[in-house]
Design an enzyme around this catalytic site. Structure first.
Site, PDB file in Angstrom:
ATOM      1  N   SER A  72     -62.217 -96.264 -39.311  1.00  0.00           N
ATOM      2  CA  SER A  72     -60.769 -96.226 -38.826  1.00  0.00           C
ATOM      3  C   SER A  72     -59.849 -97.255 -39.272  1.00  0.00           C
ATOM      4  CB  SER A  72     -61.032 -96.501 -37.268  1.00  0.00           C
ATOM      5  OG  SER A  72     -61.939 -95.745 -36.691  1.00  0.00           O
TER       6      SER A  72
ATOM      7  N   GLU B 163     -75.331 -89.851 -37.139  1.00  0.00           N
ATOM      8  CA  GLU B 163     -74.604 -90.657 -35.877  1.00  0.00           C
ATOM      9  C   GLU B 163     -75.688 -90.474 -34.544  1.00  0.00           C
ATOM     10  OE1 GLU B 163     -70.813 -91.228 -35.701  1.00  0.00           O
ATOM     11  OE2 GLU B 163     -70.916 -93.130 -34.366  1.00  0.00           O
TER      12      GLU B 163
HETATM   13  C1  LIG Z   1     -65.856 -99.169 -28.591  1.00  0.00           C
HETATM   14  C2  LIG Z   1     -65.475 -98.573 -29.848  1.00  0.00           C
HETATM   15  C3  LIG Z   1     -66.206 -98.951 -31.111  1.00  0.00           C
HETATM   16  C4  LIG Z   1     -65.531 -98.328 -32.286  1.00  0.00           C
HETATM   17  N1  LIG Z   1     -66.303 -98.702 -33.412  1.00  0.00           N
HETATM   18  C5  LIG Z   1     -65.843 -98.216 -34.738  1.00  0.00           C
HETATM   19  C6  LIG Z   1     -66.408 -98.548 -35.941  1.00  0.00           C
HETATM   20  O1  LIG Z   1     -67.587 -99.399 -35.764  1.00  0.00           O
HETATM   21  N2  LIG Z   1     -65.982 -98.141 -36.936  1.00  0.00           N
HETATM   22  C7  LIG Z   1     -64.866 -97.409 -37.040  1.00  0.00           C
HETATM   23  O2  LIG Z   1     -64.266 -97.041 -38.071  1.00  0.00           O
HETATM   24  N3  LIG Z   1     -64.170 -97.103 -36.021  1.00  0.00           N
HETATM   25  C8  LIG Z   1     -64.778 -97.377 -34.706  1.00  0.00           C
HETATM   26  N4  LIG Z   1     -64.091 -96.965 -33.448  1.00  0.00           N
HETATM   27  C9  LIG Z   1     -62.771 -96.375 -33.706  1.00  0.00           C
HETATM   28  C10 LIG Z   1     -63.082 -94.850 -33.264  1.00  0.00           C
HETATM   29  O3  LIG Z   1     -63.512 -93.949 -34.124  1.00  0.00           O
HETATM   30  C11 LIG Z   1     -61.517 -94.413 -32.956  1.00  0.00           C
HETATM   31  O4  LIG Z   1     -61.148 -95.102 -31.759  1.00  0.00           O
HETATM   32  C12 LIG Z   1     -61.573 -92.841 -32.652  1.00  0.00           C
HETATM   33  O5  LIG Z   1     -61.849 -92.056 -33.984  1.00  0.00           O
HETATM   34  C13 LIG Z   1     -60.007 -92.462 -31.896  1.00  0.00           C
HETATM   35  O6  LIG Z   1     -59.053 -92.799 -33.109  1.00  0.00           O
HETATM   36  P1  LIG Z   1     -57.743 -93.727 -32.517  1.00  0.00           P
HETATM   37  O7  LIG Z   1     -58.372 -94.861 -31.692  1.00  0.00           O
HETATM   38  O8  LIG Z   1     -57.259 -93.812 -33.555  1.00  0.00           O
HETATM   39  O9  LIG Z   1     -57.039 -92.491 -31.277  1.00  0.00           O
HETATM   40  P2  LIG Z   1     -55.972 -91.568 -32.030  1.00  0.00           P
HETATM   41  O10 LIG Z   1     -56.586 -90.729 -32.812  1.00  0.00           O
HETATM   42  O11 LIG Z   1     -54.674 -91.953 -32.189  1.00  0.00           O
HETATM   43  O12 LIG Z   1     -55.918 -90.867 -30.744  1.00  0.00           O
HETATM   44  C14 LIG Z   1     -55.296 -90.928 -29.565  1.00  0.00           C
HETATM   45  C15 LIG Z   1     -55.446 -89.891 -28.374  1.00  0.00           C
HETATM   46  O13 LIG Z   1     -54.999 -88.828 -28.859  1.00  0.00           O
HETATM   47  C16 LIG Z   1     -55.813 -87.684 -28.848  1.00  0.00           C
HETATM   48  N5  LIG Z   1     -55.622 -86.845 -30.019  1.00  0.00           N
HETATM   49  C17 LIG Z   1     -55.562 -87.449 -31.355  1.00  0.00           C
HETATM   50  N6  LIG Z   1     -55.955 -86.152 -32.338  1.00  0.00           N
HETATM   51  C18 LIG Z   1     -55.822 -85.064 -31.529  1.00  0.00           C
HETATM   52  C19 LIG Z   1     -55.784 -83.565 -31.501  1.00  0.00           C
HETATM   53  N7  LIG Z   1     -55.788 -83.197 -32.930  1.00  0.00           N
HETATM   54  N8  LIG Z   1     -55.886 -82.830 -30.638  1.00  0.00           N
HETATM   55  C20 LIG Z   1     -55.934 -83.521 -29.345  1.00  0.00           C
HETATM   56  N9  LIG Z   1     -55.743 -84.723 -28.949  1.00  0.00           N
HETATM   57  C21 LIG Z   1     -55.714 -85.377 -30.167  1.00  0.00           C
HETATM   58  C22 LIG Z   1     -57.156 -88.488 -28.866  1.00  0.00           C
HETATM   59  O14 LIG Z   1     -58.528 -87.699 -28.396  1.00  0.00           O
HETATM   60  C23 LIG Z   1     -57.069 -89.997 -27.932  1.00  0.00           C
HETATM   61  O15 LIG Z   1     -56.778 -89.349 -26.561  1.00  0.00           O
HETATM   62  C24 LIG Z   1     -64.282 -97.668 -32.461  1.00  0.00           C
HETATM   63  C25 LIG Z   1     -63.838 -97.310 -30.988  1.00  0.00           C
HETATM   64  C26 LIG Z   1     -64.347 -97.843 -29.986  1.00  0.00           C
HETATM   65  C27 LIG Z   1     -63.166 -97.398 -28.674  1.00  0.00           C
END
Ligand SMILES: Cc1cc2nc3c(=O)[nH]c(=O)nc-3n(C[C@H](O)[C@H](O)[C@H](O)COP(=O)(O)OP(=O)(O)OC[C@H]3O[C@@H](n4cnc5c(N)ncnc54)[C@H](O)[C@@H]3O)c2cc1C
Length: 376
Positions: free
Chosen positions: A124, A239
């Site tokens: 991410s 995973e």
């Molecule tokens: C506790 C925790 C641990 C994590 N650990 C890791 C890690 O070790 N390594 C790593 O790489 N990442 C990690 N992550 C990141 C995680 O993979 C991302 O938070 C996740 O993929 C969502 O991406 P974002 O936070 O950028 O949200 P966004 O993608 O910006 O999403 C924001 C909102 O929009 C919605 N949304 C986005 N796209 C769409 C769509 N096409 N249709 C409908 N709704 C949509 C989402 O569901 C969400 O509600 C971690 C996250 C958390 C919370």
């Protein structure tokens, strides 16, 4: 027989200095007794109880699927602490076994098995979460070395990790899924800054990771350069393995704890709460049935159903914990107690590992064959 062997070993070894580790660690609680949990895990390794599902030729125990389920169930039932090396054991190791070179396997697998090197997952970025193909961290070859620049975020356990598997753009000007590579990058070097992020719970277990000219040898690419998307997806396929059955035993223990809290505070007298606690118990049976039915099919789209089920179940359990505790759930003495932490951290369950919305899209498109969502 095998169940007995695992249970006996755990009972005999979760003693002495390790006895106090029962119930510690895990999502939202990674800060708990980290050094002792690391020592415990090396102790497990010394008796061959890490990487139990890996083939023996790669240092694993070569357990069958059924035996792995038993191992994870007994591990959770014993109260043994949450693992610190799970990202190497469950994600990177299986990826190297499937797609790594013999040299990469030889270099990294033994140290994962022995818990001598810890890993984190660098996917991410601030502009690439659900839409992972938007990755912009870049790497270019300088002679026989990759030079990596960019920022990762939410990188769990990077502050204790030695290495990171990084999805980076290695073909300048490439777009989306093309031109990405899956690089293995040492974190303890100039050019890498790890900055912990403070969470709702007050603790920090994920981080921002800045690569500013970080270096790793040219041989540290898994799969072909430019083919990183395929490798990254293979990792995600690993995973959600058999360990979810152990996770459910932890969930059951938490549910029992919530019921105990409700008895203690008297909120158990509330018939609506009692009905919801009963629903939670039924939900747990559904989780287990689903996990058993889809065991061994970790790559199938049905896995999305499992993720949705457990994430929502656990988030609701956090809410139930607050209701069971009544008014005392609203305050704390400086830091949240374990029930408040459960409530706060379980908000993240429906985000990481694929958010609810993304999982629903997968079900709609790949299981039901509905028209695809509009994409940017
Ligand atoms: C506790 C925790 C641990 C994590 N650990 C890791 C890690 O070790 N390594 C790593 O790489 N990442 C990690 N992550 C990141 C995680 O993979 C991302 O938070 C996740 O993929 C969502 O991406 P974002 O936070 O950028 O949200 P966004 O993608 O910006 O999403 C924001 C909102 O929009 C919605 N949304 C986005 N796209 C769409 C769509 N096409 N249709 C409908 N709704 C949509 C989402 O569901 C969400 O509600 C971690 C996250 C958390 C919370």
């Amino acid at each position: 027989m095998f169940r007995r062997e695992v249970a006996d070993w755990l009972a005999e070894n979760l003693t002495g200095e390790f006895a106090g580790l029962r119930g510690l660690g895990g999502p939202g609680r990674e800060h708990e007794a980290f050094d002792l949990r690391l020592a415990w895990e090396r102790h497990l390794a010394a008796s061959g109880w890490t990487c139990v599902g890996w083939p023996r030729e790669f240092g694993g125990r070569g357990l069958s699927l059924e035996e792995q389920v038993i191992f994870h169930e007994e591990y959770a039932a014993s109260g043994a602490p949450a693992r610190v090396g799970h990202l190497g054991e469950q994600l990177l190791g299986p990826t190297l076994i499937a797609l790594g070179t013999p040299e990469q396997r030889q270099r990294f697998l033994p140290k994962i098995v022995a818990v001598e090197e810890l890993w984190c997952q660098g996917y991410s970025e601030p502009g690439a979460g659900s839409d992972l193909a938007a990755v912009s961290t870049s790497a270019r070859l300088d002679g026989d070395t990759w030079v990596v620049s960019g920022q990762k975020i939410w990188t769990s356990l990077a502050h204790v990790a030695d290495w990171c598997f990084v999805l980076a753009r290695t073909e300048p000007g490439s777009r989306r899924h093309a031109g990405l590579s899956y690089l293995l990058v040492p974190l303890r070097q100039d050019g890498v800054t790890v900055r912990p992020i403070r969470q709702l719970t007050g603790t920090s277990e994920f981080n921002e990771v800045f690569f500013d000219g970080a270096r790793t040898p040219a041989s540290m690419v898994v799969g072909e350069p430019g083919d990183g998307w395929r490798v990254a997806m293979a990792t995600l396929g690993f995973e959600r393995g058999v360990s979810t059955l152990g996770q459910q035993i932890g969930f059951r223990r938490e549910l029992e704890g919530v019921i105990e809290q409700a008895r203690r505070t008297g909120t158990i007298d509330d018939p609506v709460l009692r009905a919801d606690l009963t629903r939670a118990w039924i939900g747990l049976r559904v989780l287990r049935a689903h996990a058993l039915r889809t065991l061994g099919d970790e790559a199938g789209p049905e896995v999305a159903v499992g993720k949705l089920l457990w994430a929502q179940w656990h988030r609701r359990l956090g809410e139930l914990a607050m209701r069971a505790r009544g008014a005392r759930s609203l305050t704390h003495d400086g830091e949240p107690d374990e029930w408040q932490r459960l409530f706060l951290f379980s908000r993240a369950d429906t985000i990481y590992g694929g958010s609810d919305e993304i999982e629903r899209n997968i079900i709609a498109e790949r299981v039901l064959g509905l028209p695809k969502e509009a994409r940017a």
